[in-house]
Design a protein around this motif. Structure first.
Motif, PDB file in Angstrom:
ATOM      1  N   ARG A 251      31.121  18.711  61.348  1.00  0.00           N
ATOM      2  CA  ARG A 251      32.148  18.164  60.463  1.00  0.00           C
ATOM      3  C   ARG A 251      33.512  18.317  61.133  1.00  0.00           C
ATOM      4  NH1 ARG A 251      34.380  22.564  57.437  1.00  0.00           N
ATOM      5  NH2 ARG A 251      33.124  24.464  57.577  1.00  0.00           N
ATOM      6  N   VAL A 252      34.496  17.652  60.589  1.00  0.00           N
ATOM      7  CA  VAL A 252      35.832  17.674  61.168  1.00  0.00           C
ATOM      8  C   VAL A 252      36.401  19.083  61.107  1.00  0.00           C
ATOM      9  CG1 VAL A 252      38.176  16.781  60.954  1.00  0.00           C
ATOM     10  CG2 VAL A 252      36.224  15.274  60.552  1.00  0.00           C
ATOM     11  N   THR A 259      36.843  15.735  65.821  1.00  0.00           N
ATOM     12  CA  THR A 259      35.873  15.060  64.961  1.00  0.00           C
ATOM     13  C   THR A 259      34.581  14.871  65.743  1.00  0.00           C
ATOM     14  OG1 THR A 259      37.610  13.865  63.774  1.00  0.00           O
ATOM     15  CG2 THR A 259      35.381  12.978  63.623  1.00  0.00           C
ATOM     16  N   ASN A 263      29.460  12.866  62.316  1.00  0.00           N
ATOM     17  CA  ASN A 263      30.240  13.583  61.305  1.00  0.00           C
ATOM     18  C   ASN A 263      29.474  13.562  59.982  1.00  0.00           C
ATOM     19  OD1 ASN A 263      32.178  14.806  59.749  1.00  0.00           O
ATOM     20  ND2 ASN A 263      33.498  13.000  59.626  1.00  0.00           N
TER      21      ASN A 263
END
Length: 332
Positions: A251-252, A259, A263
């Motif tokens: 995930r970010v 990123t 994602n």
């Protein structure tokens, strides 16, 4: 060290290092660490010459010892390819650890690995020292001088007449004692078994030697091109871009701004996903899955949890789970 160029809207955080340029050199003072976003960095020491201690890839970090110990740089860092790194200053280091527990875990594991390697190296050096001591030659032993040199005795030719017994005996008695070296005795011929035993052995049937077929080669995963990760619950697809060597799953990261290629953050309603959870690695026609260091809630392949850092082959139809997110690898 050459001048570092900043880039992007976070120019105060990121630096770019062209291939061949040094990020810092051994002995420099330092007050920041770096996280590699792209490229690769070689760690060098003067005592090792051009042979690197390690080559760091995206996701790895370096320079943390200058922050923890406030000491000069232990080694030099040189870019092997054009690289982009996130710079973290000492003042922001504590806040980074509070916001990103994974980085703290990875630093601790890295320090533990360094200590383990150092202990192994010390053990190897001690073993080498023992072998050197065991193989050293013993001190020379003094040898007493011989009482008299051995003299050669003239031998009469075969055609010479035989001398009288008494003069010969007297001459032998007066001559010095000679060392007699016996001639080597030929080894006796090998013992041959009796005729009866030989006949029985000849009549006995030859032993049957079983023929063992080599094990069949394990089935290899199909070509890695034309694949996608499919989230069964939502139907969302994540296509694996052809020609790309690796795909970060996670995930970010709000701290670093990185990123991942896959994602899964929007699907992570239970917040079970790590920022750098796992990687899909393409090697030729094969695809592998590897859990990253610092992952908290596990990575699973067909229900079996993976060991951190171990790359395992995957193929279409396999079920992958990252934390609580179920994904299926499908062929396009």
């Amino acid at each position: 060290m050459g001048k570092l160029r900043s880039m992007g809207k976070t120019s105060d955080l990121y630096v770019e290092v062209p291939a061949g340029q040094f990020l810092f050199r051994e002995g420099d003072s330092g007050a920041e660490m770096y996280i590699i976003e792209s490229g690769s960095i070689a760690i060098l020491r003067a005592v090792r010459g051009s042979e690197p201690l390690a080559v760091l890839e995206p996701g790895d970090f370096l320079g943390e010892m200058a922050i923890l110990e406030d000491q000069p740089r232990f080694a030099s860092a040189q870019a092997r390819a054009d690289s982009r790194l996130l710079r973290i200053e000492r003042a922001a280091f504590a806040e980074l650890l509070r916001q990103n527990v994974e980085i703290a875990v990875r630093i601790m594991r890295k320090l533990a690995l360094r200590q383990r390697r150092a202990e192994l190296r010390v053990g190897e050096l001690q073993q080498e020292l023992k072998q050197l001591r065991a193989g050293s030659p013993a001190p020379p032993v003094p040898v007493a001088p011989a009482a008299a040199p051995v003299q050669a005795v003239p031998v009469a030719p075969a055609a010479a007449p035989v001398q009288a017994a008494l003069p010969v005996a007297a001459s032998v008695a007066a001559a010095p004692v000679l060392a007699v070296v016996p001639e080597p005795i030929a080894a006796p011929p090998p013992v041959v078994a009796s005729r009866v035993v030989a006949d029985i052995a000849a009549a006995a049937p030859a032993p049957v030697i079983p023929v063992v077929s080599p094990p069949a080669a394990p089935a290899m995963p199909p070509a890695a091109a034309g694949l996608a990760l499919v989230h069964a619950a939502s139907g969302q697809r994540f296509v694996l871009e052809p020609g790309r060597a690796e795909f970060l799953v996670g995930r970010v990261d709000p701290v670093t701004g990185i990123t991942p290629e896959i994602n899964l953050g929007p699907l992570d309603t239970a917040r079970s996903l790590s920022r750098r959870h796992a990687k899909l690695l393409r090697q030729g026609a094969l695809l592998f899955l590897r859990e990253e260091v610092g992952t908290a809630n596990g990575t699973f392949l067909n229900g079996q949890r993976l060991a951190t850092g171990a790359a395992v082959p995957v193929k279409p139809g396999d079920s992958l789970r990252f934390g609580t997110i179920e994904i299926v690898l499908a062929a396009l």
